[in-house]
Design a protein around this motif. Structure first.
Motif, PDB file in Angstrom:
ATOM      1  N   LEU A 120       0.673  -1.215   0.016  1.00  0.00           N
ATOM      2  CA  LEU A 120       0.242  -0.073  -0.118  1.00  0.00           C
ATOM      3  C   LEU A 120       1.085   1.426   0.119  1.00  0.00           C
ATOM      4  O   LEU A 120       0.751   2.640  -0.899  1.00  0.00           O
ATOM      5  CB  LEU A 120      -0.829  -0.322   1.186  1.00  0.00           C
ATOM      6  CG  LEU A 120      -2.316  -1.119   1.154  1.00  0.00           C
ATOM      7  CD1 LEU A 120      -2.384  -1.118   2.328  1.00  0.00           C
ATOM      8  CD2 LEU A 120      -3.223  -0.503  -0.104  1.00  0.00           C
ATOM      9  N   ARG A 121       2.070   0.915   0.947  1.00  0.00           N
ATOM     10  CA  ARG A 121       3.236   2.235   0.572  1.00  0.00           C
ATOM     11  C   ARG A 121       3.721   2.509  -1.133  1.00  0.00           C
ATOM     12  O   ARG A 121       3.199   3.624  -1.194  1.00  0.00           O
ATOM     13  CB  ARG A 121       3.908   2.187   1.750  1.00  0.00           C
ATOM     14  CG  ARG A 121       4.788   3.310   1.946  1.00  0.00           C
ATOM     15  CD  ARG A 121       6.072   3.462   2.687  1.00  0.00           C
ATOM     16  NE  ARG A 121       6.673   1.992   2.790  1.00  0.00           N
ATOM     17  CZ  ARG A 121       7.681   1.093   3.422  1.00  0.00           C
ATOM     18  NH1 ARG A 121       7.450   1.512   4.745  1.00  0.00           N
ATOM     19  NH2 ARG A 121       8.000   0.206   3.016  1.00  0.00           N
ATOM     20  N   SER A 123       2.112   1.567  -3.487  1.00  0.00           N
ATOM     21  CA  SER A 123       0.928   2.111  -4.933  1.00  0.00           C
ATOM     22  C   SER A 123       0.454   3.418  -4.323  1.00  0.00           C
ATOM     23  O   SER A 123       0.805   4.603  -4.931  1.00  0.00           O
ATOM     24  CB  SER A 123      -0.752   1.345  -4.180  1.00  0.00           C
ATOM     25  OG  SER A 123      -1.241   1.686  -4.978  1.00  0.00           O
ATOM     26  N   ALA A 124       0.539   4.452  -3.168  1.00  0.00           N
ATOM     27  CA  ALA A 124       0.389   5.409  -2.638  1.00  0.00           C
ATOM     28  C   ALA A 124       1.048   6.660  -3.431  1.00  0.00           C
ATOM     29  O   ALA A 124       1.058   7.121  -3.806  1.00  0.00           O
ATOM     30  CB  ALA A 124       0.480   5.379  -0.866  1.00  0.00           C
ATOM     31  N   THR A 127       1.235   6.773  -6.860  1.00  0.00           N
ATOM     32  CA  THR A 127       0.455   7.596  -6.889  1.00  0.00           C
ATOM     33  C   THR A 127       0.641   9.058  -6.476  1.00  0.00           C
ATOM     34  O   THR A 127       0.789  10.441  -8.253  1.00  0.00           O
ATOM     35  CB  THR A 127      -1.015   7.657  -6.458  1.00  0.00           C
ATOM     36  OG1 THR A 127      -1.226   6.312  -6.372  1.00  0.00           O
ATOM     37  CG2 THR A 127      -2.662   8.352  -6.370  1.00  0.00           C
ATOM     38  N   GLU A 148      -5.790   2.005  -8.455  1.00  0.00           N
ATOM     39  CA  GLU A 148      -5.295   1.051  -8.479  1.00  0.00           C
ATOM     40  C   GLU A 148      -5.054   0.543  -6.392  1.00  0.00           C
ATOM     41  O   GLU A 148      -5.297   0.136  -6.220  1.00  0.00           O
ATOM     42  CB  GLU A 148      -3.403   1.158  -8.935  1.00  0.00           C
ATOM     43  CG  GLU A 148      -2.757  -0.782  -8.736  1.00  0.00           C
ATOM     44  CD  GLU A 148      -1.142  -0.654  -9.054  1.00  0.00           C
ATOM     45  OE1 GLU A 148      -0.644  -1.262  -8.654  1.00  0.00           O
ATOM     46  OE2 GLU A 148      -1.336   0.188 -10.092  1.00  0.00           O
ATOM     47  N   LEU A 149      -5.094   2.596  -6.314  1.00  0.00           N
ATOM     48  CA  LEU A 149      -4.098   2.165  -4.513  1.00  0.00           C
ATOM     49  C   LEU A 149      -5.720   2.031  -3.961  1.00  0.00           C
ATOM     50  O   LEU A 149      -6.153   1.187  -2.939  1.00  0.00           O
ATOM     51  CB  LEU A 149      -3.848   3.674  -4.651  1.00  0.00           C
ATOM     52  CG  LEU A 149      -4.141   4.206  -2.832  1.00  0.00           C
ATOM     53  CD1 LEU A 149      -3.285   3.276  -1.876  1.00  0.00           C
ATOM     54  CD2 LEU A 149      -3.518   5.649  -2.798  1.00  0.00           C
TER      55      LEU A 149
END
Length: 307
Positions: A120-121, A123-124, A127, A148-149
């Motif tokens: 998640l990190r 992906s963030a 972004t 996606e996030l």
């Protein structure tokens, strides 16, 4: 409504979220309808968002749910990635009139997501990197990375489905706590401030304690101490007043108390802070968001997006 209490978040027409990197010194206690993902890229940051304060360190990720009262205090010079997005984005999952309440907090690690926090990190931060693109297709890349996030949140993070009506009272109490925080910030130089807050809002000191502990994880006295220290920081940077005078104007009964509370909150004395020790240049603007090195921010985003 005072913006230190309710923060309206404006989104660009083609962007699915408000995405930005900033240094954070402090923020008023506030709430908003948007969800807010925070990734700490550098330094440390204290988050006040009940039931107890928490200290984020480099690489930590945290999600503030819609309408949660929260505040930030920079424990040291830092860089933060914020991704704010509308509360109705998961309506097709939760159903109309309901919301998802996520449990994403790499500090507590109470409900680890499937695949771990790193996914998640990463992906963030991917972004976050899209805001540096200036080409014609930049908004498409941002949409792709953002959704996606969102898929990662919905598929990997534990959540509850909550109905709006159940939290009407909770939201009203949260707004009250935010207003109390704004009142304390504006009147922190007064003596007997806890009593003054109780009179102003027409609540008992016992109820005041319950509200602040429940929503922010700190007592009214701790809120007052923090507000006084934040006010003192401004005077120490921007004025030539003596330290004893500054302490008095910020509500401290004597210089010894001022030194003790200031060091407890910041790790250094008022005199060391005035010299700029451990806090960065003393000429920084007095605001919640601080100036930062954009190249360093982009480099850190690349690092976390690729590792």
């Amino acid at each position: 409504m005072n913006n230190s209490v309710f923060e309206p978040i404006e989104h660009e027409l083609l962007a699915p979220a408000k995405i930005f990197v900033t240094g954070m010194e402090s923020s008023h206690y506030h709430w908003h309808y948007d969800y807010e993902i925070l990734v700490l890229l550098k330094g440390r940051l204290q988050v006040l968002c009940g039931p107890s304060p928490m200290l984020m360190e480099e690489g930590d990720i945290f999600l503030v749910n819609s309408k949660m009262v929260h505040g930030y205090r920079g424990d040291q010079e830092n860089l933060c990635l914020f991704i704010q997005f509308p509360s109705n984005i998961f309506e097709h999952i939760s159903g109309k009139g309901q919301q998802l309440f996520f449990y994403l907090n790499s500090v507590s690690k109470q409900f680890p997501p499937k695949g771990g926090y790193e996914i998640l990190r990463r992906s963030a931060c991917k972004t976050g990197l899209t805001v540096y693109r200036k080409d014609a297709a930049a908004y498409l890349a941002q949409n792709a990375a953002f959704y996606e996030l969102m898929a990662g949140l919905a598929e990997g993070v534990q959540y509850d489905i909550r109905r709006y009506p159940r939290h009407t009272d909770s939201t009203a109490e949260g707004q009250l706590v935010a207003e109390i925080g704004a009142y304390i910030d504006a009147n922190c130089g007064q003596q007997n401030l806890t009593e003054s807050v109780s009179r102003h809002f027409g609540i008992s000191e016992k109820s005041l304690y319950r509200y602040t502990k429940s929503f922010l994880g700190i007592s009214p006295k701790e809120m007052i101490d923090t507000a006084r220290v934040e006010k003192a920081k401004g005077f120490l940077r921007m004025s030539r007043k003596s330290i004893s005078v500054i302490g008095g104007e910020c509500g401290f009964t004597n210089e010894a108390t001022f030194y003790r509370v200031f060091k407890k909150e910041t790790g250094i004395t008022p005199k060391e802070y005035r010299r700029g020790e451990g806090t960065g240049p003393v000429e920084k603007e007095i605001q919640g968001y601080l100036n930062f090195d954009k190249k360093e921010a982009e480099k850190l985003l690349h690092y976390y997006a690729e590792n």
